[in-house]
Write an enzyme that holds these catalytic residues in place. Structure first.
Site, PDB file in Angstrom:
ATOM      1  N   GLU A  36       0.604 -70.204 -19.676  1.00  0.00           N
ATOM      2  CA  GLU A  36      -0.756 -69.929 -19.225  1.00  0.00           C
ATOM      3  C   GLU A  36      -1.231 -71.150 -18.429  1.00  0.00           C
ATOM      4  O   GLU A  36      -1.303 -72.259 -18.975  1.00  0.00           O
ATOM      5  CB  GLU A  36      -1.678 -69.667 -20.413  1.00  0.00           C
ATOM      6  CG  GLU A  36      -3.097 -69.322 -20.028  1.00  0.00           C
ATOM      7  CD  GLU A  36      -3.995 -69.140 -21.237  1.00  0.00           C
ATOM      8  OE1 GLU A  36      -5.208 -68.942 -21.028  1.00  0.00           O
ATOM      9  OE2 GLU A  36      -3.512 -69.214 -22.386  1.00  0.00           O
ATOM     10  N   ASP A  61     -14.212 -72.846 -23.091  1.00  0.00           N
ATOM     11  CA  ASP A  61     -13.368 -73.986 -23.403  1.00  0.00           C
ATOM     12  C   ASP A  61     -14.141 -75.098 -24.095  1.00  0.00           C
ATOM     13  O   ASP A  61     -15.280 -75.412 -23.738  1.00  0.00           O
ATOM     14  CB  ASP A  61     -12.735 -74.539 -22.123  1.00  0.00           C
ATOM     15  CG  ASP A  61     -11.740 -73.568 -21.518  1.00  0.00           C
ATOM     16  OD1 ASP A  61     -10.921 -73.036 -22.287  1.00  0.00           O
ATOM     17  OD2 ASP A  61     -11.775 -73.342 -20.302  1.00  0.00           O
ATOM     18  N   TYR A  95      -5.058 -60.546 -25.640  1.00  0.00           N
ATOM     19  CA  TYR A  95      -5.335 -61.894 -26.110  1.00  0.00           C
ATOM     20  C   TYR A  95      -6.383 -61.792 -27.213  1.00  0.00           C
ATOM     21  O   TYR A  95      -7.528 -61.437 -26.957  1.00  0.00           O
ATOM     22  CB  TYR A  95      -5.854 -62.726 -24.934  1.00  0.00           C
ATOM     23  CG  TYR A  95      -5.968 -64.217 -25.156  1.00  0.00           C
ATOM     24  CD1 TYR A  95      -6.535 -64.751 -26.314  1.00  0.00           C
ATOM     25  CD2 TYR A  95      -5.541 -65.109 -24.173  1.00  0.00           C
ATOM     26  CE1 TYR A  95      -6.651 -66.110 -26.499  1.00  0.00           C
ATOM     27  CE2 TYR A  95      -5.658 -66.486 -24.348  1.00  0.00           C
ATOM     28  CZ  TYR A  95      -6.222 -66.973 -25.510  1.00  0.00           C
ATOM     29  OH  TYR A  95      -6.348 -68.323 -25.689  1.00  0.00           O
TER      30      TYR A  95
END
Length: 265
Positions: free
Chosen positions: A49, A60, A174
């Protein structure tokens, strides 16, 4: 067949789980990113990734935020990342996915992005801030070039939402193992197995789990219930700690090898 599909199929036949390391492209430069991808392939990674740096990375934590800032300051752009992938594709057989927020792709142009990314050898795309309901234009563009668009399912997603996301995803799903942003955690969710069973009721796609996974033991635990394990912040943190050191590549490769070993024990 897309390389993502091929890899998960081969791993399933072998009774293995996929290890997917994450790297922020261009941290500290794209030449290092290229070397790390090839080293990770050599040390057992199954997919990679590649993070596209962005100034406001909502999903993040601070570790990847810092990496994005370093990368942007070094002049990394989406076109340069695509060019980097094209330059290493002849030497790398792994499925390569770009993880990007939607803004850089939107400004690049969905059709142009899909065409150029596929031509360079990109296999898939993860866009954490783009819900399926707003992704039709991008999905249409990527599908035309056999690029898989992967969507995320959160622990808070109700079953109807799981059904919608599962129907929109290609390649794999995911699953975000924890509430909150990316980052190293001391423990993982107690209900991971139950959550994945609910998702499997809606899809036959492989399930890869990310967020908070940072040690071989955690990889081992997740591998017992998932088809793939994604490790990001722990790798980015190691690269930050070893920046400028001559053994950085080897240390990062050793860490990836230890994580991969935990997927098959």
């Amino acid at each position: 067949m897309n390389r993502i599909d091929e890899r998960f199929h081969r791993l399933k036949q072998a009774g293995e789980r996929a290890l997917m390391p994450y790297l922020t492209a261009g941290d500290p430069d794209l030449a290092t990113t290229r070397s790390l991808i090839l080293e990770f392939e050599r040390r057992g990674a199954d997919l990679i990734e590649i993070g596209v740096p962005f100034s406001d990375p909502l999903a993040d934590g601070v570790t990847i935020q810092r990496a994005s800032q370093r990368s942007l300051l070094a002049g990394t752009t989406l076109p340069r990342i695509i060019e980097m992938v094209g330059g290493l594709r002849a030497d790398c057989r792994l499925p390569l996915l770009l993880m990007s927020y939607v803004n850089p792709i939107f400004h690049f142009g969905y059709a142009r992005f899909a065409k150029e990314a596929a031509a360079a050898g990109v296999d898939g795309l993860i866009v954490p801030d783009l819900p399926p309901e707003e992704a039709a234009e991008l999905v249409e563009a990527t599908a035309a070039h056999n690029l898989h668009t992967v969507f995320l399912i959160a622990p808070t997603s109700p079953q109807q939402r799981v059904r919608t996301i599962a129907a929109a995803s290609k390649g794999f799903i995911y699953y975000v193992s924890l509430r909150g942003v990316t980052g190293v955690r001391s423990g993982l969710s107690d209900d991971l197995d139950a959550s994945l069973r609910l998702i499997r009721a809606e899809t036959d796609l492989p399930l890869a789990v990310g967020f908070g996974i940072s040690t071989p033991e955690q990889v081992r635990m997740v591998s017992r219930v998932a088809d793939g394990v994604i490790v990001g912040s722990a790798i980015v943190s190691l690269l930050e700690q070893t920046a400028g050191q001559p053994d950085q590549l080897k240390r990062a490769g050793d860490f990836v090898a230890s994580l991969k070993a935990s997927t098959i024990e």
